[in-house]
Design an enzyme around this catalytic site. Sequence first.
Site, PDB file in Angstrom:
ATOM      1  N   SER A 103     -24.130  33.185 -21.131  1.00 23.57           N
ATOM      2  CA  SER A 103     -25.577  33.028 -20.933  1.00 23.57           C
ATOM      3  C   SER A 103     -26.330  33.757 -22.034  1.00 23.57           C
ATOM      4  O   SER A 103     -25.828  34.744 -22.592  1.00 23.57           O
ATOM      5  CB  SER A 103     -26.001  33.585 -19.571  1.00 23.57           C
ATOM      6  OG  SER A 103     -27.414  33.633 -19.439  1.00 23.57           O
ATOM      7  N   TYR A 142     -26.381  41.007 -14.053  1.00 20.63           N
ATOM      8  CA  TYR A 142     -25.896  39.689 -14.504  1.00 20.63           C
ATOM      9  C   TYR A 142     -25.739  39.666 -16.021  1.00 20.63           C
ATOM     10  O   TYR A 142     -24.729  39.193 -16.552  1.00 20.63           O
ATOM     11  CB  TYR A 142     -26.876  38.618 -14.044  1.00 20.63           C
ATOM     12  CG  TYR A 142     -26.590  37.226 -14.534  1.00 20.63           C
ATOM     13  CD1 TYR A 142     -25.599  36.451 -13.950  1.00 20.63           C
ATOM     14  CD2 TYR A 142     -27.333  36.671 -15.572  1.00 20.63           C
ATOM     15  CE1 TYR A 142     -25.340  35.163 -14.386  1.00 20.63           C
ATOM     16  CE2 TYR A 142     -27.090  35.380 -16.012  1.00 20.63           C
ATOM     17  CZ  TYR A 142     -26.098  34.634 -15.417  1.00 20.63           C
ATOM     18  OH  TYR A 142     -25.849  33.352 -15.862  1.00 20.63           O
TER      19      TYR A 142
END
Length: 317
Positions: free
Chosen positions: A130, A143
Amino acid sequence: MPTMLVLGATSGIARATARAFAGSGWTLQLAGRDIQRLQEVADDCGGASIFPFDALDPASRSALWGLLPSCPDAVLCAVGLLGDQDCACRDPKAALQVIECNFTGLVPVLLQAAEAFEARGSGLLIGLSSVAGDRGRASNYAYGSAKAGFSAFLSGLRARLWNSGVRVLTVKPGYVATGMIAGRRLPSCIVASPELVARDILRAVRTGRDVLYTPGWWRPLLALYRALRVWVATRWKLLAMRAGRGVLFWAGWTNLAPERFLLPSQTHPSSSQDFRPYRIPHLKRGNGCILGRKASDTARVARNDNHVFVFHCIYIK
């Protein structure tokens, strides 16, 4: 026909990518926690083998490779868990769950695949990371840190396997219209569809890319963000609130002189509210950054014959 194992096959990106590869002649092996949803994905792709897999269960991680009827030609790892950052801030177990699901729980299977591919002399590993892993932010650092570790792991794996016939592709999507961002209010122009990401992944595999940012404009944007000084990055949200909300990132060459920015605080031609841009030096001497409500606002701030690269930071969270 080549075979691909898809881990986390029920996610939005994985499902779209599985359809894209199935349409290109690949045979699919789908792995995930929910067998019923896996069957739906298999039917959507025109048929596929399905296998139970839970990245948070050590027994499931160890057993998966032995369940496969044959060694696949490629592995797509699309397992991911955004989690609740507020909860992760206070509960170590919640933070560790996010890190395990996005990084450490995936390592055993990917190492097994890498070993099998290296012994065979061919193979493809695709890891879904990501853009959140490029630099830590207060809003999702549990995250983001997991994705940063996962990206570094894939980078090291690529360096180890580069001369063995095994390719490693790191995919870094931005905001994608999946369940992970459901309920968040984001400008539609910065949210990509899973189908667009899937097409980019398929193209990257065909062209031999090592790292893929999708959509592609995330690459220069994140390069600029990583180049910001620490004090700017840590105060990113505060600067965004001062600059105004409801717009998006934009960057380009313009006729703005970095040493002659005007700072009007009283009026603005298209708004009754006060407008005040903020200049932040970055990258090279002589360049500058303006935070403004709109790109058109920033263009009115100053005019000069010198050309300078100006990053209009208009939507930030």
